[in-house]
Design an enzyme around this catalytic site. Sequence first.
Site, PDB file in Angstrom:
ATOM      1  N   ASP A 103       0.874  -1.239  -0.025  1.00  0.00           N
ATOM      2  CA  ASP A 103      -0.120   0.012   0.050  1.00  0.00           C
ATOM      3  C   ASP A 103       1.027   1.407  -0.212  1.00  0.00           C
ATOM      4  O   ASP A 103       1.983   1.270   0.448  1.00  0.00           O
ATOM      5  CB  ASP A 103      -0.965   0.033   1.355  1.00  0.00           C
ATOM      6  CG  ASP A 103      -1.723  -1.176   1.328  1.00  0.00           C
ATOM      7  OD1 ASP A 103      -2.075  -1.695   0.229  1.00  0.00           O
ATOM      8  OD2 ASP A 103      -2.070  -1.461   2.435  1.00  0.00           O
TER       9      ASP A 103
HETATM   10  N1  URA Z   1      -1.140  -5.845   4.072  1.00  0.00           N
HETATM   11  C1  URA Z   1      -1.859  -4.797   4.075  1.00  0.00           C
HETATM   12  O1  URA Z   1      -2.750  -4.369   4.649  1.00  0.00           O
HETATM   13  N2  URA Z   1      -1.088  -3.610   3.272  1.00  0.00           N
HETATM   14  C2  URA Z   1       0.081  -4.025   2.755  1.00  0.00           C
HETATM   15  O2  URA Z   1       0.682  -3.128   2.038  1.00  0.00           O
HETATM   16  C3  URA Z   1       0.677  -5.372   2.884  1.00  0.00           C
HETATM   17  C4  URA Z   1      -0.310  -6.181   3.467  1.00  0.00           C
END
Ligand code: URA
Length: 246
Positions: A103
């Site tokens: 993310d």
């Molecule tokens: N889980 C999440 O919530 N975000 C990420 O970026 C990776 C794993």
Amino acid sequence: MRVDKFLHAMRIGTRTQVRRLIKDGHIMTNGEPVISGKQQINPGSDAVFLDDEQVRYQQYFYYVMNKPVGVITATSDATAKTVMDLFNATDYRDDLFPVGRLDKDTEGVLVITNDGALSHALLAPAHHVTKVYEAEVTGEITADQVAGFNDGITLKDGTQLQPAQAEIVEFHEIEDFTTIRIMIHEGKYHQVKRMVGTLGERVVQLRRIKFGSLELPVGLLAGNYRTLTDDELVALKTAADQPVAE
Ligand code: URA
């Protein structure tokens, strides 16, 4: 293939630097000086030299990046800064791409390559390549609560997850948050955040510290990247080749 394209693709320099190297007589093919970047070569059979050093053909490139918060995991975007924007002009190739996704507000270890087969194998659900995250989570989380992840929980939208392992690293009493470490074996959208959501809490900071066999390299600062070592690459390929029996 044009010799200037070849030299740039082998990361000898930016297009401008390559042009200059040719102009200044530093490049030879099969013993003859190259006078134009347009000259065609066969990377498999022609010997290209930069001064005394042979420029060998390399098909695949592998990098590990410490992805910083604030950039998106994509190859390009109309407005947002992407992980590819962090590459310098010599290393950048337009066939490179990130393996999987973190993310925008997640940082940590990210593999970037032009090897589609390896990427496919690392992301294949059947291979269960593990990812380890360190999360800072609102409130106090107990070992009992995260022990439930090991049973394979169901998310609020009904998604059934495979068992995951989590441990409490530290409860920060004054600031009222808990650092947890969590190992997952799949890669569902916002998976860690949604898992924590089932406990009624929220992830405020998320960092991936391991992807398959690859740990976030010590000293690799957020926003930086480097080439994978041969040992790291072999280990990563081994992890990708190991289907786990259901
Ligand atoms: N889980 C999440 O919530 N975000 C990420 O970026 C990776 C794993």
